[in-house]
Design an enzyme around this catalytic site. Structure first.
Site, PDB file in Angstrom:
ATOM      1  N   GLY A   1      12.734  -5.262  11.259  1.00 39.29           N
ATOM      2  CA  GLY A   1      13.922  -4.809  10.562  1.00 39.29           C
ATOM      3  C   GLY A   1      13.442  -4.365   9.196  1.00 39.29           C
TER       4      GLY A   1
ATOM      5  N   ASN B   1       0.596  -3.734   5.887  1.00 39.71           N
ATOM      6  CA  ASN B   1      -0.590  -3.502   6.725  1.00 39.71           C
ATOM      7  C   ASN B   1      -0.915  -2.053   7.035  1.00 39.71           C
ATOM      8  OD1 ASN B   1      -1.212  -6.292   7.118  1.00 39.71           O
ATOM      9  ND2 ASN B   1       0.583  -6.403   8.452  1.00 39.71           N
TER      10      ASN B   1
ATOM     11  N   GLU C   1       8.907 -15.204   1.868  1.00 41.57           N
ATOM     12  CA  GLU C   1      10.291 -15.678   1.907  1.00 41.57           C
ATOM     13  C   GLU C   1      10.339 -17.200   2.016  1.00 41.57           C
ATOM     14  OE1 GLU C   1      10.453 -12.697   4.991  1.00 41.57           O
ATOM     15  OE2 GLU C   1      12.575 -12.437   4.552  1.00 41.57           O
TER      16      GLU C   1
ATOM     17  N   ASP D   1       7.381  -1.422  18.735  1.00 41.84           N
ATOM     18  CA  ASP D   1       6.299  -1.877  17.861  1.00 41.84           C
ATOM     19  C   ASP D   1       5.624  -0.669  17.196  1.00 41.84           C
ATOM     20  OD1 ASP D   1       4.332  -4.649  17.787  1.00 41.84           O
ATOM     21  OD2 ASP D   1       3.522  -2.738  17.063  1.00 41.84           O
TER      22      ASP D   1
ATOM     23  N   LYS E   1       9.960 -19.918  13.186  1.00 41.37           N
ATOM     24  CA  LYS E   1       8.797 -20.016  12.298  1.00 41.37           C
ATOM     25  C   LYS E   1       9.030 -21.215  11.383  1.00 41.37           C
ATOM     26  CE  LYS E   1       8.149 -15.028  12.032  1.00 41.37           C
ATOM     27  NZ  LYS E   1       8.566 -13.908  11.205  1.00 41.37           N
TER      28      LYS E   1
ATOM     29  N   ARG F   1      16.525 -20.326   6.629  1.00 40.83           N
ATOM     30  CA  ARG F   1      16.875 -18.935   6.346  1.00 40.83           C
ATOM     31  C   ARG F   1      18.124 -18.594   7.155  1.00 40.83           C
ATOM     32  NH1 ARG F   1      14.616 -13.601   9.117  1.00 40.83           N
ATOM     33  NH2 ARG F   1      15.747 -12.122   7.836  1.00 40.83           N
TER      34      ARG F   1
ATOM     35  N   HIS G   1      17.619  -9.169   3.852  1.00 39.16           N
ATOM     36  CA  HIS G   1      16.235  -9.372   3.396  1.00 39.16           C
ATOM     37  C   HIS G   1      16.208  -9.736   1.910  1.00 39.16           C
ATOM     38  CE1 HIS G   1      14.851  -6.319   6.667  1.00 39.16           C
ATOM     39  NE2 HIS G   1      14.649  -7.543   7.120  1.00 39.16           N
TER      40      HIS G   1
ATOM     41  N   GLY H   1       5.525  -6.595   7.588  1.00 41.56           N
ATOM     42  CA  GLY H   1       4.524  -6.212   8.602  1.00 41.56           C
ATOM     43  C   GLY H   1       3.955  -4.815   8.446  1.00 41.56           C
ATOM     44  N   ILE H   2       4.819  -3.819   8.340  1.00 43.45           N
ATOM     45  CA  ILE H   2       4.348  -2.438   8.239  1.00 43.45           C
ATOM     46  C   ILE H   2       3.942  -2.118   6.797  1.00 43.45           C
ATOM     47  CG2 ILE H   2       4.994  -0.019   8.595  1.00 43.45           C
ATOM     48  CD1 ILE H   2       7.232  -1.213  10.519  1.00 43.45           C
TER      49      ILE H   2
ATOM     50  N   ASN I   1      12.822 -20.862   9.979  1.00 47.03           N
ATOM     51  CA  ASN I   1      13.382 -19.525  10.137  1.00 47.03           C
ATOM     52  C   ASN I   1      13.559 -19.284  11.633  1.00 47.03           C
ATOM     53  OD1 ASN I   1      13.931 -16.812  10.244  1.00 47.03           O
ATOM     54  ND2 ASN I   1      12.203 -16.181   8.962  1.00 47.03           N
TER      55      ASN I   1
ATOM     56  N   ARG J   1      16.726  -0.656  15.818  1.00 44.05           N
ATOM     57  CA  ARG J   1      18.029  -0.311  15.216  1.00 44.05           C
ATOM     58  C   ARG J   1      18.023   1.122  14.704  1.00 44.05           C
ATOM     59  NH1 ARG J   1      18.182  -5.479  11.299  1.00 44.05           N
ATOM     60  NH2 ARG J   1      16.694  -6.540  12.645  1.00 44.05           N
TER      61      ARG J   1
HETATM   62  P1  ADP Z   1       9.918  -9.200  11.158  1.00 46.76           P
HETATM   63  O1  ADP Z   1       9.612 -10.308  10.169  1.00 46.76           O
HETATM   64  O2  ADP Z   1      11.018  -8.281  10.759  1.00 46.76           O
HETATM   65  O3  ADP Z   1       9.958  -9.620  12.589  1.00 46.76           O
HETATM   66  P2  ADP Z   1       7.328  -8.214  10.383  1.00 46.76           P
HETATM   67  O4  ADP Z   1       7.510  -8.089   8.925  1.00 46.76           O
HETATM   68  O5  ADP Z   1       6.422  -9.288  10.889  1.00 46.76           O
HETATM   69  O6  ADP Z   1       8.693  -8.245  11.134  1.00 46.76           O
HETATM   70  O7  ADP Z   1       6.794  -6.814  10.931  1.00 46.76           O
HETATM   71  C1  ADP Z   1       6.606  -6.581  12.282  1.00 46.76           C
HETATM   72  C2  ADP Z   1       6.296  -5.121  12.487  1.00 46.76           C
HETATM   73  O8  ADP Z   1       5.149  -4.796  11.714  1.00 46.76           O
HETATM   74  C3  ADP Z   1       5.972  -4.757  13.938  1.00 46.76           C
HETATM   75  O9  ADP Z   1       6.684  -3.602  14.327  1.00 46.76           O
HETATM   76  C4  ADP Z   1       4.497  -4.451  13.875  1.00 46.76           C
HETATM   77  O10 ADP Z   1       4.121  -3.465  14.783  1.00 46.76           O
HETATM   78  C5  ADP Z   1       4.346  -3.937  12.475  1.00 46.76           C
HETATM   79  N1  ADP Z   1       2.953  -3.959  12.025  1.00 46.76           N
HETATM   80  C6  ADP Z   1       2.147  -5.003  11.802  1.00 46.76           C
HETATM   81  N2  ADP Z   1       0.916  -4.578  11.446  1.00 46.76           N
HETATM   82  C7  ADP Z   1       0.949  -3.218  11.469  1.00 46.76           C
HETATM   83  C8  ADP Z   1       0.031  -2.171  11.206  1.00 46.76           C
HETATM   84  N3  ADP Z   1      -1.218  -2.415  10.859  1.00 46.76           N
HETATM   85  N4  ADP Z   1       0.468  -0.906  11.336  1.00 46.76           N
HETATM   86  C9  ADP Z   1       1.735  -0.625  11.687  1.00 46.76           C
HETATM   87  N5  ADP Z   1       2.649  -1.554  11.936  1.00 46.76           N
HETATM   88  C10 ADP Z   1       2.268  -2.826  11.834  1.00 46.76           C
END
Ligand code: ADP
Length: 396
Positions: free
Chosen positions: A211, A334, A383, A282, A14, A91, A180, A330-331, A7, A240
């Site tokens: 994203g 988590n 993915e 972030d 990655k 990807r 996605h 990510g968000i 990716n 964005r």
């Molecule tokens: P991508 O694959 O689109 O690069 P990710 O799915 O890895 O992104 O997500 C990255 C985002 O997730 C970042 O903005 C990061 O700050 C956010 N993130 C990761 N952990 C947390 C958390 N515990 N709280 C809020 N945001 C988080």
């Protein structure tokens, strides 16, 4: 069968090497800062400690070469020869009208991939660099491309058409594509399983990362999604802007004397969370700032949650109901605070969050209460596994 999944981002890469006999990850890792000072490889072979190598990596060729060296390294390698790798799955973000499903790379496919570049200028060039590097370094090994747009191809015309002059659709294929898709495909499949594999299902999948996008999935097929002709559409993301009044674009161009490329760059790279906070793209930084009383960070996060909740509401209408809402990436995986705030907007649907379960992470979790009328799931996306499976199928 062993499949390498790659990716590529513009300055990152990655990778995961799978043994497809048991879906086991033999090694995985990340190369960061390709072409930028401070390039490094983080390499995690199965059953061994993570290794971090800091070395200049001027381009994707060098990055992939370093990854391959590690995979066959006598000390930290997981295979004895690169010939053990049966195929590479890549990807690719945008498949435009040319690709409605994954396929094996040929000259014709490369030609079409090049035609898709201006539709995803942030992503597709890096994907192409990755394919070329693999062709060079592993001659004879088949490359497969898996598109972020493919899963959304089931959308009906009423969802994918824009109310522009019809000739733009005919001449330039201007329509909603969605992105996605591999993630939405993976998590919606998992959600259907968590629901007990019903014959009919109405699921809303929220991929919230750097994203972000949301998809409405009816009986396993996408009927609508937030991203559009490009990954810029939808709601506020890291950098964005998501959907805005389109008339703002020519207005700012005139006021600030901007070219189309400049305004495009502002909407893709300088807007979203970064634009509103003026500080960071972030979401963790924004939350920390909000907790310290930063009003603009609070505003940006309030906007994010509100815009997501509104899209979910509209997809409940599109689906004619909703069995489950899925949070991923990510968000989504988590951050319980965002999940709870978004679900709070949807409480009128009878959605109830179990506060304790909402603190969990790391696996598939149902975090709605037993009484909740709509289920809420956390499902870590995968993915890479989807890409590996598609690659294996196409090589068979
Ligand atoms: P991508 O694959 O689109 O690069 P990710 O799915 O890895 O992104 O997500 C990255 C985002 O997730 C970042 O903005 C990061 O700050 C956010 N993130 C990761 N952990 C947390 C958390 N515990 N709280 C809020 N945001 C988080």
């Amino acid at each position: 069968m062993k499949i390498l999944v790659i990716n590529c981002g513009s300055s990152s890469l990655k990778f995961q090497l799978y043994n497809m006999d048991n879906n086991e990850v033999l090694a995985k890792g990340l190369v960061e800062r390709i072409g930028i000072e401070g390039s490094n490889l983080q390499y995690s072979p199965k059953g061994m400690d993570k290794i971090v190598i800091e070395t200049p990596l001027p381009n994707h060729d060098e990055a992939i070469k370093l990854v391959m060296d590690k995979l066959v390294d006598p000390e930290c390698g997981v295979i004895s020869d690169l010939s053990e790798i049966n195929g590479v799955g890549h990807r690719v973000v945008h498949g435009s009208k040319y690709f409605t499903e994954s396929c094996v790379v040929t000259e014709d496919v490369m030609e079409k991939l090049n035609k898709c570049v201006d539709l995803a200028p942030l992503h597709n060039p890096a994907n192409i660099m990755g394919i070329k590097a693999c062709e060079k370094l592993m001659p004879g090994v088949k490359n497969v491309v898996v598109f972020d747009t493919a899963f959304h191809q089931t959308m009906p015309a009423k969802a994918y058409m824009y109310a522009l002059p019809y000739e733009y659709y005919e001449k330039y294929d201007i329509r909603k594509y969605g992105f996605h898709g591999t993630s939405h495909r993976y998590v919606s499949k998992q959600a259907i399983e968590m629901l007990g594999n019903p014959e009919h299902s109405k699921i809303i999948t929220c991929h919230l990362g750097n994203g972000s996008s949301i998809a409405a999935v009816k009986d396993g097929k996408v009927i609508d999604t937030t991203m559009g002709f490009t990954p810029l559409a939808g709601f506020e993301m890291g950098t964005r802007c998501g959907d805005i009044d389109p008339a703002i674009v020519p207005y700012i161009m005139k006021k600030e004397n901007l070219t189309p490329d400049e305004v495009d760059n502002i909407m893709n790279k300088k807007s979203g969370l970064l634009g509103v906070t003026g500080k960071s793209s972030d979401f963790r930084d924004a939350e920390a700032a909000m907790n310290e009383g930063d009003e603009r960070a609070k505003l940006a996060l309030d906007m994010f949650r509100y815009q997501i909740a509104k899209f979910i509401g509209s997809y409940v209408v599109a689906l004619g109901g909703c069995d489950a809402i899925v949070f991923t990436a990510g968000i989504g995986e988590n951050n319980g605070g965002h999940r709870a705030a978004i679900c709070e907007y949807l409480s009128f649907l009878g959605l109830e969050v179990d506060a304790e379960k909402n603190k969990l992470r790391g696996s598939n979790i149902e975090f709605s209460t037993a009484n909740s009328k709509v289920k809420a799931f956390i499902i870590p996306t995968d993915e890479e596994l989807m890409i590996a499976q598609d690659t294996m199928e196409l090589l068979k």
